[in-house]
Design a protein around this motif. Structure first.
Motif, PDB file in Angstrom:
ATOM      1  N   LYS A  95       0.820  -1.209   0.000  1.00 39.78           N
ATOM      2  CA  LYS A  95       0.000   0.000   0.000  1.00 39.78           C
ATOM      3  C   LYS A  95       0.858   1.264   0.000  1.00 39.78           C
ATOM      4  O   LYS A  95       0.392   2.348  -0.306  1.00 39.78           O
ATOM      5  N   ASP A  96       2.164   1.106   0.391  1.00 33.33           N
ATOM      6  CA  ASP A  96       3.049   2.264   0.398  1.00 33.33           C
ATOM      7  C   ASP A  96       3.294   2.798  -1.012  1.00 33.33           C
ATOM      8  O   ASP A  96       3.731   3.924  -1.184  1.00 33.33           O
ATOM      9  N   HIS A  97       3.083   1.979  -2.029  1.00 33.05           N
ATOM     10  CA  HIS A  97       3.514   2.340  -3.371  1.00 33.05           C
ATOM     11  C   HIS A  97       2.391   2.906  -4.227  1.00 33.05           C
ATOM     12  O   HIS A  97       2.510   2.974  -5.439  1.00 33.05           O
ATOM     13  N   ALA A  98       1.292   3.300  -3.572  1.00 34.71           N
ATOM     14  CA  ALA A  98       0.200   3.919  -4.320  1.00 34.71           C
ATOM     15  C   ALA A  98       0.686   5.250  -4.887  1.00 34.71           C
ATOM     16  O   ALA A  98       1.536   5.913  -4.304  1.00 34.71           O
ATOM     17  N   PRO A  99       0.161   5.652  -6.051  1.00 35.29           N
ATOM     18  CA  PRO A  99       0.551   6.937  -6.632  1.00 35.29           C
ATOM     19  C   PRO A  99       0.274   8.074  -5.659  1.00 35.29           C
ATOM     20  O   PRO A  99      -0.665   8.013  -4.864  1.00 35.29           O
ATOM     21  N   LEU A 100       1.098   9.109  -5.748  1.00 36.69           N
ATOM     22  CA  LEU A 100       0.928  10.263  -4.860  1.00 36.69           C
ATOM     23  C   LEU A 100      -0.323  11.040  -5.249  1.00 36.69           C
ATOM     24  O   LEU A 100      -0.531  11.350  -6.423  1.00 36.69           O
ATOM     25  N   THR A 101      -1.152  11.326  -4.264  1.00 39.78           N
ATOM     26  CA  THR A 101      -2.285  12.227  -4.463  1.00 39.78           C
ATOM     27  C   THR A 101      -2.112  13.400  -3.497  1.00 39.78           C
ATOM     28  O   THR A 101      -1.515  13.238  -2.420  1.00 39.78           O
ATOM     29  N   ILE A 102      -2.594  14.554  -3.883  1.00 30.10           N
ATOM     30  CA  ILE A 102      -2.402  15.747  -3.043  1.00 30.10           C
ATOM     31  C   ILE A 102      -3.741  16.490  -2.927  1.00 30.10           C
ATOM     32  O   ILE A 102      -4.280  16.961  -3.937  1.00 30.10           O
ATOM     33  N   ASP A 103      -4.255  16.549  -1.712  1.00 31.47           N
ATOM     34  CA  ASP A 103      -5.487  17.299  -1.450  1.00 31.47           C
ATOM     35  C   ASP A 103      -5.128  18.687  -0.930  1.00 31.47           C
ATOM     36  O   ASP A 103      -4.165  18.845  -0.172  1.00 31.47           O
ATOM     37  N   ILE A 104      -5.921  19.667  -1.334  1.00 33.92           N
ATOM     38  CA  ILE A 104      -5.709  21.039  -0.867  1.00 33.92           C
ATOM     39  C   ILE A 104      -6.999  21.521  -0.219  1.00 33.92           C
ATOM     40  O   ILE A 104      -8.074  21.450  -0.822  1.00 33.92           O
ATOM     41  N   GLU A 105      -6.875  21.981   1.014  1.00 32.20           N
ATOM     42  CA  GLU A 105      -8.048  22.433   1.755  1.00 32.20           C
ATOM     43  C   GLU A 105      -7.809  23.866   2.237  1.00 32.20           C
ATOM     44  O   GLU A 105      -6.897  24.117   3.021  1.00 32.20           O
ATOM     45  N   GLN A 106      -8.612  24.773   1.731  1.00 33.48           N
ATOM     46  CA  GLN A 106      -8.515  26.165   2.192  1.00 33.48           C
ATOM     47  C   GLN A 106      -9.476  26.340   3.354  1.00 33.48           C
ATOM     48  O   GLN A 106     -10.689  26.401   3.176  1.00 33.48           O
ATOM     49  N   ARG A 107      -8.914  26.406   4.554  1.00 28.35           N
ATOM     50  CA  ARG A 107      -9.750  26.656   5.719  1.00 28.35           C
ATOM     51  C   ARG A 107      -9.766  28.163   5.987  1.00 28.35           C
ATOM     52  O   ARG A 107      -9.071  28.927   5.333  1.00 28.35           O
ATOM     53  N   GLU A 108     -10.553  28.529   6.975  1.00 20.62           N
ATOM     54  CA  GLU A 108     -10.568  29.930   7.350  1.00 20.62           C
ATOM     55  C   GLU A 108      -9.201  30.300   7.933  1.00 20.62           C
ATOM     56  O   GLU A 108      -8.792  29.778   8.967  1.00 20.62           O
ATOM     57  N   GLU A 109      -8.486  31.125   7.224  1.00 23.86           N
ATOM     58  CA  GLU A 109      -7.171  31.621   7.647  1.00 23.86           C
ATOM     59  C   GLU A 109      -6.128  30.512   7.768  1.00 23.86           C
ATOM     60  O   GLU A 109      -5.201  30.600   8.568  1.00 23.86           O
ATOM     61  N   MET A 110      -6.254  29.467   7.007  1.00 24.67           N
ATOM     62  CA  MET A 110      -5.229  28.417   6.982  1.00 24.67           C
ATOM     63  C   MET A 110      -5.350  27.584   5.703  1.00 24.67           C
ATOM     64  O   MET A 110      -6.450  27.231   5.283  1.00 24.67           O
ATOM     65  N   LEU A 111      -4.214  27.327   5.089  1.00 27.07           N
ATOM     66  CA  LEU A 111      -4.184  26.455   3.916  1.00 27.07           C
ATOM     67  C   LEU A 111      -3.560  25.119   4.336  1.00 27.07           C
ATOM     68  O   LEU A 111      -2.443  25.084   4.860  1.00 27.07           O
ATOM     69  N   VAL A 112      -4.306  24.036   4.107  1.00 27.66           N
ATOM     70  CA  VAL A 112      -3.800  22.707   4.461  1.00 27.66           C
ATOM     71  C   VAL A 112      -3.536  21.930   3.176  1.00 27.66           C
ATOM     72  O   VAL A 112      -4.427  21.778   2.340  1.00 27.66           O
ATOM     73  N   ILE A 113      -2.301  21.482   3.027  1.00 23.29           N
ATOM     74  CA  ILE A 113      -1.922  20.668   1.858  1.00 23.29           C
ATOM     75  C   ILE A 113      -1.610  19.275   2.370  1.00 23.29           C
ATOM     76  O   ILE A 113      -0.810  19.098   3.290  1.00 23.29           O
ATOM     77  N   ARG A 114      -2.263  18.300   1.764  1.00 23.64           N
ATOM     78  CA  ARG A 114      -2.238  16.956   2.313  1.00 23.64           C
ATOM     79  C   ARG A 114      -1.803  15.938   1.253  1.00 23.64           C
ATOM     80  O   ARG A 114      -2.646  15.353   0.571  1.00 23.64           O
ATOM     81  N   PRO A 115      -0.487  15.724   1.086  1.00 26.40           N
ATOM     82  CA  PRO A 115      -0.044  14.679   0.153  1.00 26.40           C
ATOM     83  C   PRO A 115      -0.296  13.297   0.759  1.00 26.40           C
ATOM     84  O   PRO A 115      -0.233  13.133   1.979  1.00 26.40           O
ATOM     85  N   SER A 116      -0.562  12.335  -0.103  1.00 25.18           N
ATOM     86  CA  SER A 116      -0.791  10.971   0.372  1.00 25.18           C
ATOM     87  C   SER A 116      -0.107  10.004  -0.584  1.00 25.18           C
ATOM     88  O   SER A 116      -0.415   9.980  -1.781  1.00 25.18           O
ATOM     89  N   GLY A 117       0.834   9.228  -0.051  1.00 27.80           N
ATOM     90  CA  GLY A 117       1.619   8.301  -0.874  1.00 27.80           C
ATOM     91  C   GLY A 117       3.105   8.567  -0.679  1.00 27.80           C
ATOM     92  O   GLY A 117       3.500   9.473   0.068  1.00 27.80           O
ATOM     93  N   GLU A 118       3.927   7.776  -1.340  1.00 24.89           N
ATOM     94  CA  GLU A 118       5.368   7.922  -1.206  1.00 24.89           C
ATOM     95  C   GLU A 118       5.860   9.143  -1.981  1.00 24.89           C
ATOM     96  O   GLU A 118       5.389   9.423  -3.090  1.00 24.89           O
ATOM     97  N   ILE A 119       6.851   9.840  -1.410  1.00 27.10           N
ATOM     98  CA  ILE A 119       7.443  10.991  -2.089  1.00 27.10           C
ATOM     99  C   ILE A 119       8.907  10.662  -2.359  1.00 27.10           C
ATOM    100  O   ILE A 119       9.727  10.590  -1.436  1.00 27.10           O
ATOM    101  N   ASP A 120       9.212  10.400  -3.618  1.00 26.07           N
ATOM    102  CA  ASP A 120      10.585  10.089  -4.018  1.00 26.07           C
ATOM    103  C   ASP A 120      10.910  10.841  -5.302  1.00 26.07           C
ATOM    104  O   ASP A 120      10.186  11.762  -5.700  1.00 26.07           O
TER     105      ASP A 120
END
Lengths: 112, 158
Positions: free
Chosen positions: A4-29
């Protein structure tokens, strides 16, 4: 390392009130870090809200991923805007420690 | 079961030098390390070092051109102390060996961390030009760590 570690990288972006959350999921190489770099560059250069990169879904990162985050930190310092790394897995925390970068970044256990 | 002598690898992986295949190298090597009895932390660190070495081959030796990476792993259980040895061979462009060194970590900037990580994880790392072309990286680490911290002084250029 599990398959399961080798799933393609996906990146979610969530703009909250006064905060930007960037959430990568998967291996980064070397294969996937350009994808993260592109997302960070396009989302960090404008705006001034604090940024949290949630690494809870990243089971593995190599030096190309670390370099991408160092570049993001430098971008944020120029603006300036705060950058925080959150929820590092043990493996990812280990590479920051070996690289002696654990004191350079603000690291938190949770996304606020 | 008879173990092969040290000059015969226990594990060989001959793979296209492509970033998208680094995960295959890590997964195969991880399985071999665990079979050799290493714990998860040691396995992860060795896979990181080999990943960094292979990534450097892709980026610098081949620089976008096609080519092969050959990874060999050896259990040197008869040596004193017992060691693990990892050899990466490529057929790419030979770089000046003097330029291969860990960078100053007080200079916080992107890139250049790969050699540092290799030297931190491994007890020995030596790069040499192969007479037939390309480069060989030989890395060795204790099969059972003694608690000593590896230093960058262990980097050797053949």
């Amino acid at each position: 390392m599990h398959s399961k570690d080798h799933a393609p990288l996906t990146i979610d972006i969530e703009q909250r009130e006064e905060m930007l959350v960037i959430r990568p999921s998967g291996e980064i190489d070397l294969a996937s870090s350009p994808q993260l770099r592109a997302v960070l560059q396009s989302n960090l250069a404008t705006g001034s809200d604090p940024v949290v990169i949630d690494l809870g879904g990243v089971p593995y990162m190599d030096s190309s991923g670390v370099a991408t985050l160092v570049e993001a930190l430098q971008t944020c310092r120029r603006i300036p805007r705060d950058l925080t790394l959150a929820r590092l897995t043990d493996r990812v925390a280990s590479i920051f420690k070996i690289s002696k970068l654990d004191a350079v970044f603000t690291v938190t256990e949770d996304v606020a | 079961m008879n173990r092969p002598p040290h000059h015969q690898p226990d594990f060989i992986l001959d793979i296209e030098a492509r970033a998208s295949l680094l995960c295959v190298i890590r997964q195969a090597l991880s399985a071999w390390c665990q079979r050799a009895g290493l714990d998860t932390d040691r396995t992860d660190r060795i896979c990181l070092a080999v990943d960094e070495a292979a990534a450097n081959i892709i980026r610098h030796a081949y620089a976008g051109a096609s080519g092969r990476i050959r990874l060999s792993a050896f259990e040197e259980r008869d040596s004193e102390p017992p060691m693990l040895r990892f050899v990466l061979d490529d057929d790419g462009t030979q770089v000046d060996l003097k330029t291969i060194r860990a960078r100053d970590l007080t200079d916080v900037r992107p890139g250049g961390l790969g050699v540092h990580l290799i030297c931190e994880v491994m007890d020995e790392a030596a790069w040499e030009h192969r007479p037939e072309g390309g480069t060989r990286l030989t890395m060795r680490t204790l099969l059972t760590p003694l608690g000593n911290e590896p230093t960058q002084e262990n980097v050797h250029h053949a």
